[in-house]
Structure formats: C-alpha cells, structure tokens
Design a protein around this motif. Structure first.
Motif, short mmCIF file in Angstrom:
data_model
loop_
_atom_site.label_atom_id
_atom_site.label_comp_id
_atom_site.label_asym_id
_atom_site.label_seq_id
_atom_site.Cartn_x
_atom_site.Cartn_y
_atom_site.Cartn_z
N MET A 98 16.23 -34.67 -25.82
CA MET A 98 17.15 -34.20 -27.19
C MET A 98 18.64 -34.88 -27.32
SD MET A 98 16.53 -32.39 -30.34
CE MET A 98 15.15 -32.74 -30.74
N THR A 99 19.08 -35.54 -27.39
CA THR A 99 20.34 -36.48 -27.98
C THR A 99 20.84 -35.77 -28.94
OG1 THR A 99 19.75 -38.09 -27.42
CG2 THR A 99 20.54 -36.99 -25.37
N SER A 100 20.29 -35.42 -30.12
CA SER A 100 20.80 -35.26 -31.25
C SER A 100 22.45 -34.48 -31.36
CB SER A 100 20.00 -34.61 -31.83
OG SER A 100 18.41 -35.46 -31.56
N ARG A 101 22.50 -34.63 -32.47
CA ARG A 101 23.86 -34.10 -32.66
C ARG A 101 23.41 -33.34 -34.04
NH1 ARG A 101 26.78 -40.17 -34.12
NH2 ARG A 101 24.34 -40.06 -34.19
N VAL A 102 23.15 -32.45 -34.15
CA VAL A 102 22.89 -31.36 -35.17
C VAL A 102 23.80 -30.12 -35.90
CG1 VAL A 102 21.02 -29.47 -35.12
CG2 VAL A 102 20.59 -31.44 -33.27
N LEU A 103 23.87 -30.51 -36.80
CA LEU A 103 24.25 -29.16 -37.74
C LEU A 103 23.71 -27.85 -38.53
CD1 LEU A 103 27.04 -28.12 -38.64
CD2 LEU A 103 27.01 -30.00 -40.97
N ILE A 104 24.22 -26.88 -37.90
CA ILE A 104 23.27 -25.91 -38.74
C ILE A 104 23.73 -24.91 -39.41
CG2 ILE A 104 22.03 -23.98 -37.97
CD1 ILE A 104 21.94 -25.38 -35.46
N THR A 105 23.78 -24.52 -41.22
CA THR A 105 24.37 -23.77 -42.33
C THR A 105 23.94 -22.75 -41.44
OG1 THR A 105 23.15 -24.64 -43.97
CG2 THR A 105 24.57 -26.32 -43.63
N ALA A 106 24.42 -21.88 -41.88
CA ALA A 106 23.88 -20.67 -41.27
C ALA A 106 23.81 -20.48 -40.35
CB ALA A 106 23.09 -19.46 -42.76
N GLY A 107 24.18 -20.97 -39.14
CA GLY A 107 23.57 -21.21 -37.19
C GLY A 107 24.64 -20.54 -36.76
N ALA A 108 25.59 -19.10 -37.27
CA ALA A 108 25.46 -18.29 -36.44
C ALA A 108 24.74 -16.90 -36.46
CB ALA A 108 26.87 -17.81 -36.69
N SER A 109 23.76 -16.85 -36.98
CA SER A 109 23.38 -15.44 -36.52
C SER A 109 21.28 -15.69 -37.17
CB SER A 109 23.58 -14.45 -37.69
OG SER A 109 23.56 -14.45 -38.93
N GLY A 110 20.63 -14.79 -37.39
CA GLY A 110 19.31 -14.55 -37.98
C GLY A 110 18.62 -16.22 -37.41
N VAL A 111 18.13 -16.99 -38.11
CA VAL A 111 16.80 -17.66 -38.31
C VAL A 111 18.16 -18.24 -37.95
CG1 VAL A 111 15.45 -19.59 -38.50
CG2 VAL A 111 15.17 -17.29 -39.48
N GLY A 112 19.31 -19.00 -37.93
CA GLY A 112 20.68 -19.99 -38.02
C GLY A 112 20.56 -20.25 -36.89
N ARG A 113 20.75 -18.76 -35.85
CA ARG A 113 21.01 -18.61 -34.60
C ARG A 113 19.95 -18.96 -33.91
NH1 ARG A 113 25.30 -15.95 -31.50
NH2 ARG A 113 24.38 -15.88 -29.40
N ALA A 114 18.70 -18.87 -34.34
CA ALA A 114 17.29 -19.01 -33.67
C ALA A 114 17.52 -20.91 -33.18
CB ALA A 114 16.23 -18.59 -33.76
N PHE A 120 10.60 -29.24 -33.79
CA PHE A 120 9.03 -30.91 -33.48
C PHE A 120 9.58 -31.89 -34.67
CE2 PHE A 120 6.16 -31.86 -35.68
CZ PHE A 120 5.32 -32.39 -35.06
N LEU A 121 10.30 -30.81 -36.36
CA LEU A 121 10.05 -31.92 -36.67
C LEU A 121 11.87 -32.25 -36.72
CD1 LEU A 121 9.50 -29.32 -39.67
CD2 LEU A 121 8.46 -31.24 -39.39
N ALA A 122 12.61 -32.72 -36.20
CA ALA A 122 13.71 -33.13 -36.24
C ALA A 122 13.49 -34.60 -34.97
CB ALA A 122 14.69 -32.63 -35.39
N SER A 123 12.35 -34.35 -34.18
CA SER A 123 12.26 -34.92 -32.76
C SER A 123 11.72 -36.21 -32.80
CB SER A 123 11.87 -33.90 -31.60
OG SER A 123 9.99 -33.67 -32.07
N ASP A 124 11.27 -37.09 -32.30
CA ASP A 124 10.70 -38.06 -32.14
C ASP A 124 8.87 -38.04 -32.46
OD1 ASP A 124 12.65 -39.34 -32.04
OD2 ASP A 124 12.57 -40.43 -30.10
N ALA A 125 8.78 -36.89 -31.35
CA ALA A 125 7.43 -36.40 -31.96
C ALA A 125 6.98 -36.29 -33.45
CB ALA A 125 7.02 -34.93 -31.31
N ALA A 126 8.00 -36.43 -34.43
CA ALA A 126 7.40 -35.79 -35.44
C ALA A 126 8.62 -37.75 -36.37
CB ALA A 126 7.93 -34.96 -36.47
#
Length: 253
Positions: free
Chosen positions: A1-17, A226-232
């Motif tokens: 996957m070569t996507s550019r991904v932005l995740i809010t609340a991405g530094a901990s918890g579910v976002g970090r995962a 998965f949802l971000a991938s071409d498989a979906a």
C-alpha cells in the motif's frame, strides 16, 4: 500500500493502532492529535500535527499543510472522539452535550469537508469515519455520545452518495467496547451511575456480545486498512461493526 493516510486522534488508542497498521502496510502516515505528549511518542517518520478537530480554522490549516507536503490525500480516518458524560438525560448539562457533539460529529464533518476537495481534484480517495455501536443501538445514560455516533453514521452514508461520483468512497466503522484507558473511564462512571462495581459493568458489556469479549485497537485498525485498500474498491456507504457481535447493548446483571 502506497497510500497517503491522515488519521485524527492518531497518536494513541485506536488511532495509534490504525497508524501502526497503515505503516506496516507500507502507507505514508500523518497523525493529527490534540495530545502533545502522545504525539512526541510517535515514530519520527510519521508526519504529525497538533489538532483540535472542533476548531475549523485549525482543521483547514492542517489539510492545507497535508496537501502542500504530499500533493494529495488518499485516506482520511476521521477517528477523533470523546466519551462525553455518563448521566441520566435530565442531568446532562447543555455544555457537555455540545462538547461531545462538537468533537465527535462536527469533527468528522469538518475533516470530511476539507478532505473532499483534495480527493475530488485527484478523483479518488477513501474516508473512514469511526463511529461506535452506540451509533447502532440506544445506550442509556449516554445520550450525547449515542446521538453523535448516530449522526456520524448518517454523515458517512450521505458522503458516500455525494462523493461516489467523484471516485471517493466513504465507510463507517462501529467499534464495540475497546480495551483501553478511554473505555476504562466509561466503566468507572457507569458503575457509579448504575450502583454497580466496575467489574460488573465490564462483564455486562462483554456478555452482551456473542463472542463474550471486548475488542482491541488492532481489530479496528485491520478493518480500516482493508476498507482503504483496493480489495474494498467497491465497498462504500457501509456501516461495519467490529464488536464481537453485540446482541444486547445494555445487559442487566
């Protein structure tokens, strides 16, 4: 996957995962979070922004920064949220109601608002909104949170219809009870509200699923990848629970 991904609340918890899972899948990761200390603990190769998703000026600035640095955006994980108060509806202050909806629902709206033009220009993209099983069932003593999470489901389905003709998909992930500090706070507050022990509330939530357990951040993250991938590539407008199959959202012990 070569996507550019932005995740809010991405530094901990579910976002970090989520950030770790996208990183492991080969994506470029950008985490935006309101927690300075958590951002400091993120890997140095992740781009990052200090962001309050309820502040439109800050959201607009962050998306301009992302587009300037990356030239586009492939995936938005609108993941920021707060638990809100645990109280009978007549005891919920209006300020707490508004604060809960501002971060959860308005935050997802604002991030989607500023991601959409970027994705429209490239005629591709995926928006993933983190709602909750509280967006699928009624949750006593959690009126602001449930209202916000139901609103996020409606937002996601509408975005899928509106943005689909531009090659942009939108799906909503509904986590169940997720192991971690945030859920621990909910358990403690709900125990007080119900006159129960913390363990009774925990066991009640777990027994309310057919699989009899809480989920982990990685379970949500795997669904996001998965949802971000071409498989979906033709999966859009869906509301997908990752919850161990909730059969009773408010079990009484």
């Amino acid at each position: 996957m070569t996507s550019r991904v932005l995740i809010t609340a991405g530094a901990s918890g579910v976002g970090r995962a989520m950030a770790e899972a996208f990183d492991a899948a080969g994506a470029q990761v950008w985490v935006a979070d309101i927690d300075v200390d958590a951002l400091v603990e993120c890997p140095s190769d992740w781009k990052q922004s200090l962001l309050d998703v309820s502040d439109e000026t800050a959201v607009s600035s962050t998306f301009k920064e992302v587009e300037a640095a990356w030239g586009g955006l492939d995936v938005l994980c609108a993941n920021a949220g707060v638990a809100g108060p645990t109280a009978a509806v007549e005891d919920v202050p209006l300020t707490d109601w508004r604060s809960c909806l501002s971060v959860n629902l308005e935050g997802a709206f604002l991030c989607s608002k500023y991601a959409a033009p970027i994705m429209k220009r490239q005629r591709s993209g995926a928006i993933l909104i983190t709602s909750s099983t509280a967006g699928q069932y009624g949750y006593p003593n959690r009126a602001p949170y449930a209202a916000a999470k139901w609103g996020m489901v409606g937002l996601g389905k509408t975005l899928a219809m509106e943005l689909g003709p531009h090659g942009i998909r939108c799906n909503v992930i509904c986590p169940g009870s997720v192991e971690g500090p945030r859920m621990e706070g909910v358990l403690q507050r709900e125990a007080v509200a119900k006159g129960m022990t913390r363990d009774q509330v925990y066991n009640g939530y777990a027994s309310g699923t057919s699989m009899g357990r809480f989920v982990e951040g990685r379970d949500i993250a795997n669904m996001a990848v998965f949802l971000a991938s071409d498989a979906a590539r033709l999966v859009s407008g869906q509301v997908i629970a990752v919850d161990g199959h909730t059969v009773n959202p408010d079990p009484k012990l």
